[in-house]
Design an enzyme around this catalytic site. Structure first.
Site, PDB file in Angstrom:
ATOM      1  N   SER A 145      27.268  13.111  18.142  1.00  0.00           N
ATOM      2  CA  SER A 145      26.510  13.359  19.368  1.00  0.00           C
ATOM      3  C   SER A 145      25.199  12.612  19.253  1.00  0.00           C
ATOM      4  CB  SER A 145      26.220  14.860  19.473  1.00  0.00           C
ATOM      5  OG  SER A 145      25.157  15.105  20.374  1.00  0.00           O
ATOM      6  N   TYR A 158      24.242  23.325  16.140  1.00  0.00           N
ATOM      7  CA  TYR A 158      24.968  22.155  16.663  1.00  0.00           C
ATOM      8  C   TYR A 158      24.349  20.852  16.141  1.00  0.00           C
ATOM      9  CZ  TYR A 158      27.038  19.056  20.201  1.00  0.00           C
ATOM     10  OH  TYR A 158      27.712  18.048  20.853  1.00  0.00           O
TER      11      TYR A 158
HETATM   12  C1  BGC Z   1      26.193  17.998  24.163  1.00  0.00           C
HETATM   13  C2  BGC Z   1      25.888  18.145  25.637  1.00  0.00           C
HETATM   14  C3  BGC Z   1      24.529  17.544  25.967  1.00  0.00           C
HETATM   15  C4  BGC Z   1      24.404  16.148  25.413  1.00  0.00           C
HETATM   16  C5  BGC Z   1      23.022  15.558  25.652  1.00  0.00           C
HETATM   17  C6  BGC Z   1      25.985  16.582  23.735  1.00  0.00           C
HETATM   18  O1  BGC Z   1      26.217  16.474  22.370  1.00  0.00           O
HETATM   19  O2  BGC Z   1      27.527  18.396  23.928  1.00  0.00           O
HETATM   20  O3  BGC Z   1      25.938  19.499  25.981  1.00  0.00           O
HETATM   21  O4  BGC Z   1      24.351  17.516  27.369  1.00  0.00           O
HETATM   22  O5  BGC Z   1      24.661  16.166  24.035  1.00  0.00           O
HETATM   23  O6  BGC Z   1      21.997  16.415  25.304  1.00  0.00           O
END
Ligand code: BGC
Length: 261
Positions: A145, A158
Protein backbone atom coordinates in the site's frame (compact mmCIF):
# COMPACT_ATOMS: atom_id res chain seq x y z
CA UNK A 1 -1.10 -8.77 -23.68
CA UNK A 2 2.18 -10.36 -22.63
CA UNK A 3 2.71 -13.50 -24.69
CA UNK A 4 4.83 -15.21 -22.08
CA UNK A 5 2.02 -15.30 -19.53
CA UNK A 6 0.03 -17.68 -21.70
CA UNK A 7 0.00 -21.04 -19.86
CA UNK A 8 1.82 -19.59 -16.83
CA UNK A 9 0.35 -20.63 -13.49
CA UNK A 10 -0.59 -17.75 -11.20
CA UNK A 11 -1.95 -17.93 -7.65
CA UNK A 12 -3.77 -14.87 -6.32
CA UNK A 13 -4.83 -14.73 -2.68
CA UNK A 14 -7.97 -12.82 -1.71
CA UNK A 15 -9.01 -13.02 -5.34
CA UNK A 16 -12.81 -12.99 -5.16
CA UNK A 17 -13.18 -9.24 -4.78
CA UNK A 18 -11.47 -5.91 -5.40
CA UNK A 19 -7.90 -5.79 -6.68
CA UNK A 20 -7.52 -9.57 -6.40
CA UNK A 21 -10.54 -10.14 -8.61
CA UNK A 22 -9.30 -7.66 -11.23
CA UNK A 23 -5.93 -9.41 -11.28
CA UNK A 24 -7.53 -12.84 -11.69
CA UNK A 25 -9.58 -11.61 -14.65
CA UNK A 26 -6.56 -9.85 -16.18
CA UNK A 27 -4.44 -13.02 -15.95
CA UNK A 28 -7.38 -14.85 -17.51
CA UNK A 29 -7.19 -12.47 -20.46
CA UNK A 30 -3.47 -13.26 -20.59
CA UNK A 31 -4.61 -16.89 -20.98
CA UNK A 32 -2.79 -17.94 -17.84
CA UNK A 33 -3.77 -20.73 -15.45
CA UNK A 34 -5.35 -18.83 -12.59
CA UNK A 35 -5.68 -20.22 -9.08
CA UNK A 36 -8.27 -18.13 -7.27
CA UNK A 37 -7.85 -18.22 -3.50
CA UNK A 38 -10.72 -16.74 -1.52
CA UNK A 39 -12.25 -16.68 1.92
CA UNK A 40 -15.09 -14.19 1.40
CA UNK A 41 -16.88 -13.26 -1.82
CA UNK A 42 -17.70 -16.88 -2.66
CA UNK A 43 -20.62 -15.82 -4.88
CA UNK A 44 -18.20 -14.15 -7.32
CA UNK A 45 -16.04 -17.18 -7.87
CA UNK A 46 -18.08 -19.25 -10.35
CA UNK A 47 -18.76 -16.32 -12.72
CA UNK A 48 -15.05 -15.44 -12.56
CA UNK A 49 -14.05 -18.95 -13.57
CA UNK A 50 -16.46 -18.79 -16.51
CA UNK A 51 -15.11 -15.39 -17.57
CA UNK A 52 -11.49 -16.59 -17.40
CA UNK A 53 -12.30 -19.71 -19.43
CA UNK A 54 -14.19 -17.67 -22.01
CA UNK A 55 -11.06 -15.53 -22.42
CA UNK A 56 -8.96 -18.64 -23.13
CA UNK A 57 -7.43 -19.08 -19.68
CA UNK A 58 -7.90 -21.87 -17.19
CA UNK A 59 -9.03 -21.42 -13.61
CA UNK A 60 -9.54 -23.25 -10.36
CA UNK A 61 -10.79 -21.87 -7.05
CA UNK A 62 -9.46 -22.85 -3.64
CA UNK A 63 -11.14 -21.67 -0.47
CA UNK A 64 -8.61 -21.04 2.27
CA UNK A 65 -7.34 -18.74 4.98
CA UNK A 66 -3.91 -17.23 4.30
CA UNK A 67 -3.15 -17.21 8.02
CA UNK A 68 -3.48 -20.99 8.15
CA UNK A 69 -0.28 -22.80 7.20
CA UNK A 70 -2.09 -25.95 6.06
CA UNK A 71 -4.43 -23.92 3.83
CA UNK A 72 -1.51 -22.13 2.16
CA UNK A 73 0.32 -25.42 1.55
CA UNK A 74 -2.88 -26.84 0.05
CA UNK A 75 -3.17 -23.81 -2.23
CA UNK A 76 0.32 -24.33 -3.64
CA UNK A 77 -0.26 -28.08 -3.97
CA UNK A 78 -3.45 -27.45 -5.95
CA UNK A 79 -1.54 -25.25 -8.42
CA UNK A 80 1.15 -27.91 -8.82
CA UNK A 81 -1.26 -30.85 -9.14
CA UNK A 82 -3.61 -29.09 -11.49
CA UNK A 83 -1.19 -27.16 -13.70
CA UNK A 84 2.27 -28.73 -13.14
CA UNK A 85 4.14 -25.96 -11.36
CA UNK A 86 3.79 -22.49 -9.92
CA UNK A 87 5.19 -19.53 -11.85
CA UNK A 88 3.69 -16.47 -10.18
CA UNK A 89 2.52 -15.99 -6.59
CA UNK A 90 0.51 -12.88 -5.75
CA UNK A 91 0.00 -12.21 -2.05
CA UNK A 92 -2.97 -9.89 -2.16
CA UNK A 93 -5.28 -10.83 0.74
CA UNK A 94 -5.56 -8.03 3.24
CA UNK A 95 -7.84 -6.36 5.79
CA UNK A 96 -8.03 -2.98 7.46
CA UNK A 97 -10.05 -1.17 10.10
CA UNK A 98 -9.95 2.26 11.67
CA UNK A 99 -9.27 2.81 15.36
CA UNK A 100 -7.36 5.44 17.34
CA UNK A 101 -4.09 3.84 18.39
CA UNK A 102 -4.64 4.29 22.10
CA UNK A 103 -7.78 2.15 21.74
CA UNK A 104 -6.28 -0.50 19.50
CA UNK A 105 -6.71 -3.88 21.17
CA UNK A 106 -4.03 -6.53 21.03
CA UNK A 107 -6.48 -8.90 19.32
CA UNK A 108 -7.22 -6.38 16.56
CA UNK A 109 -3.49 -5.62 16.13
CA UNK A 110 -2.70 -9.34 15.91
CA UNK A 111 -5.51 -10.09 13.47
CA UNK A 112 -4.42 -7.40 10.96
CA UNK A 113 -0.75 -8.39 11.24
CA UNK A 114 -1.76 -12.02 10.89
CA UNK A 115 -3.69 -11.60 7.63
CA UNK A 116 -1.61 -8.86 6.00
CA UNK A 117 1.93 -9.79 7.03
CA UNK A 118 1.99 -13.39 8.29
CA UNK A 119 -0.29 -14.43 5.43
CA UNK A 120 2.04 -12.83 2.88
CA UNK A 121 5.02 -14.49 4.59
CA UNK A 122 3.43 -17.94 4.31
CA UNK A 123 2.56 -17.30 0.67
CA UNK A 124 6.11 -16.16 -0.10
CA UNK A 125 7.74 -19.05 1.72
CA UNK A 126 5.59 -21.79 0.25
CA UNK A 127 5.75 -20.35 -3.27
CA UNK A 128 9.53 -20.00 -3.13
CA UNK A 129 9.88 -23.59 -1.82
CA UNK A 130 7.83 -24.80 -4.77
CA UNK A 131 9.86 -22.76 -7.25
CA UNK A 132 13.19 -23.96 -5.79
CA UNK A 133 12.11 -27.61 -5.81
CA UNK A 134 11.13 -27.43 -9.46
CA UNK A 135 13.82 -25.04 -10.66
CA UNK A 136 11.20 -22.47 -11.69
CA UNK A 137 12.47 -18.92 -12.17
CA UNK A 138 9.27 -17.64 -10.62
CA UNK A 139 7.94 -14.27 -9.67
CA UNK A 140 6.46 -13.29 -6.32
CA UNK A 141 4.36 -10.13 -6.14
CA UNK A 142 3.24 -8.73 -2.81
CA UNK A 143 0.49 -6.15 -2.59
CA UNK A 144 1.33 -3.57 0.02
CA UNK A 145 0.00 0.00 0.00
CA UNK A 146 1.08 3.62 -0.17
CA UNK A 147 0.99 3.13 3.62
CA UNK A 148 4.22 1.17 3.48
CA UNK A 149 5.60 4.71 3.14
CA UNK A 150 2.91 7.19 4.29
CA UNK A 151 2.21 7.10 8.05
CA UNK A 152 -1.52 6.58 8.70
CA UNK A 153 -3.01 7.62 12.04
CA UNK A 154 -5.88 5.34 13.20
CA UNK A 155 -4.50 2.57 11.00
CA UNK A 156 -1.40 1.72 13.01
CA UNK A 157 -1.74 -2.04 12.60
CA UNK A 158 -2.39 -1.72 8.85
CA UNK A 159 0.50 0.68 8.15
CA UNK A 160 2.84 -1.46 10.25
CA UNK A 161 1.89 -4.58 8.30
CA UNK A 162 2.52 -2.82 4.99
CA UNK A 163 5.90 -1.48 6.14
CA UNK A 164 6.77 -5.07 7.04
CA UNK A 165 5.81 -6.27 3.57
CA UNK A 166 8.21 -3.75 2.03
CA UNK A 167 11.26 -5.09 3.87
CA UNK A 168 10.13 -8.69 3.46
CA UNK A 169 9.95 -8.16 -0.29
CA UNK A 170 13.40 -6.56 -0.44
CA UNK A 171 15.01 -9.23 1.72
CA UNK A 172 13.53 -12.10 -0.28
CA UNK A 173 14.49 -10.38 -3.55
CA UNK A 174 18.09 -10.28 -2.41
CA UNK A 175 18.08 -13.82 -1.05
CA UNK A 176 16.61 -15.51 -4.11
CA UNK A 177 17.99 -13.41 -6.95
CA UNK A 178 20.77 -16.00 -7.48
CA UNK A 179 18.03 -18.55 -8.25
CA UNK A 180 16.38 -16.24 -10.77
CA UNK A 181 13.31 -15.74 -8.58
CA UNK A 182 12.13 -12.11 -8.67
CA UNK A 183 10.23 -10.65 -5.73
CA UNK A 184 8.48 -7.31 -6.10
CA UNK A 185 5.88 -5.25 -4.39
CA UNK A 186 2.97 -3.16 -5.68
CA UNK A 187 1.78 -0.25 -3.54
CA UNK A 188 -1.73 0.78 -4.58
CA UNK A 189 -3.11 4.15 -3.54
CA UNK A 190 -6.82 4.85 -3.18
CA UNK A 191 -8.58 2.26 -5.33
CA UNK A 192 -12.29 1.67 -5.95
CA UNK A 193 -12.72 -1.61 -4.05
CA UNK A 194 -15.06 -3.05 -1.40
CA UNK A 195 -12.48 -2.27 1.34
CA UNK A 196 -13.21 1.41 0.59
CA UNK A 197 -16.90 0.97 -0.27
CA UNK A 198 -18.42 2.97 2.60
CA UNK A 199 -15.78 5.72 2.48
CA UNK A 200 -16.09 6.38 -1.25
CA UNK A 201 -19.90 6.24 -1.17
CA UNK A 202 -19.84 9.43 0.92
CA UNK A 203 -19.27 12.30 -1.56
CA UNK A 204 -17.40 14.45 0.97
CA UNK A 205 -15.04 11.69 2.05
CA UNK A 206 -14.49 10.76 -1.58
CA UNK A 207 -13.64 14.33 -2.56
CA UNK A 208 -11.20 14.56 0.36
CA UNK A 209 -9.36 11.47 -0.89
CA UNK A 210 -9.41 12.69 -4.51
CA UNK A 211 -7.79 15.91 -3.35
CA UNK A 212 -4.81 13.84 -2.17
CA UNK A 213 -4.31 12.29 -5.61
CA UNK A 214 -2.38 14.48 -8.08
CA UNK A 215 -3.94 12.63 -11.04
CA UNK A 216 -7.28 13.63 -9.52
CA UNK A 217 -9.26 10.41 -9.36
CA UNK A 218 -9.75 7.20 -7.39
CA UNK A 219 -7.92 4.38 -9.17
CA UNK A 220 -9.61 1.36 -10.70
CA UNK A 221 -8.62 -2.21 -9.72
CA UNK A 222 -7.69 -2.85 -13.37
CA UNK A 223 -4.93 -0.24 -13.07
CA UNK A 224 -3.33 -2.34 -10.35
CA UNK A 225 -3.87 -5.54 -12.32
CA UNK A 226 -1.93 -3.96 -15.21
CA UNK A 227 1.04 -3.38 -12.91
CA UNK A 228 0.84 -6.99 -11.71
CA UNK A 229 0.77 -8.33 -15.28
CA UNK A 230 3.91 -6.35 -16.11
CA UNK A 231 5.76 -7.53 -13.00
CA UNK A 232 4.75 -11.13 -13.75
CA UNK A 233 5.87 -10.96 -17.37
CA UNK A 234 9.39 -11.09 -18.77
CA UNK A 235 8.98 -7.43 -19.80
CA UNK A 236 10.14 -6.71 -16.22
CA UNK A 237 12.96 -9.29 -16.34
CA UNK A 238 15.59 -6.98 -14.79
CA UNK A 239 13.35 -5.76 -11.98
CA UNK A 240 13.51 -7.22 -8.48
CA UNK A 241 13.09 -5.87 -4.97
CA UNK A 242 11.14 -2.78 -5.98
CA UNK A 243 7.92 -1.25 -4.82
CA UNK A 244 5.92 -0.14 -7.82
CA UNK A 245 3.70 2.68 -6.59
CA UNK A 246 0.42 2.73 -8.53
CA UNK A 247 -1.15 5.62 -6.67
CA UNK A 248 -1.89 8.50 -9.04
CA UNK A 249 1.00 10.36 -7.42
CA UNK A 250 -0.32 10.14 -3.86
CA UNK A 251 3.20 9.56 -2.51
CA UNK A 252 4.56 12.71 -4.19
CA UNK A 253 3.62 15.15 -1.40
CA UNK A 254 0.39 16.44 -3.05
CA UNK A 255 0.05 19.28 -0.52
CA UNK A 256 3.06 20.89 -2.20
CA UNK A 257 1.21 21.06 -5.53
CA UNK A 258 1.17 24.52 -7.05
CA UNK A 259 4.55 25.44 -5.57
CA UNK A 260 3.40 25.72 -1.98
CA UNK A 261 5.91 25.28 0.81
C1 BGC B 1 -6.22 1.61 1.83
C2 BGC B 1 -7.35 2.54 1.46
C3 BGC B 1 -6.87 3.98 1.41
C4 BGC B 1 -5.62 4.10 0.57
C5 BGC B 1 -5.07 5.52 0.58
C6 BGC B 1 -5.03 1.87 0.96
O1 BGC B 1 -3.98 1.04 1.36
O2 BGC B 1 -6.65 0.27 1.69
O3 BGC B 1 -8.39 2.38 2.38
O4 BGC B 1 -7.89 4.80 0.87
O5 BGC B 1 -4.64 3.23 1.06
O6 BGC B 1 -4.98 6.06 1.85
Amino acid sequence: MYNDLQGATVIITGAATGIGRAMALRFGREQANVVINYLGGEQNVEPMIREIEAAGGRAVAVKGDVTNEADVKQLIRTAEDRFGSLDVMINNAGIENEVPSEELTLDNWKRVLDVNLNGAFLGCREAIRSMLERGVKGRVINISSVHEKIPWPHFLHYATSKGGIKLMTETLALEFAPKGIRVNNIAPGAIETPINGAKFADPEARAAVEAMVPLGYIGQPEEIAAAAAWLASSESSYVTGITLFADGGMTQYPSFQGGKG
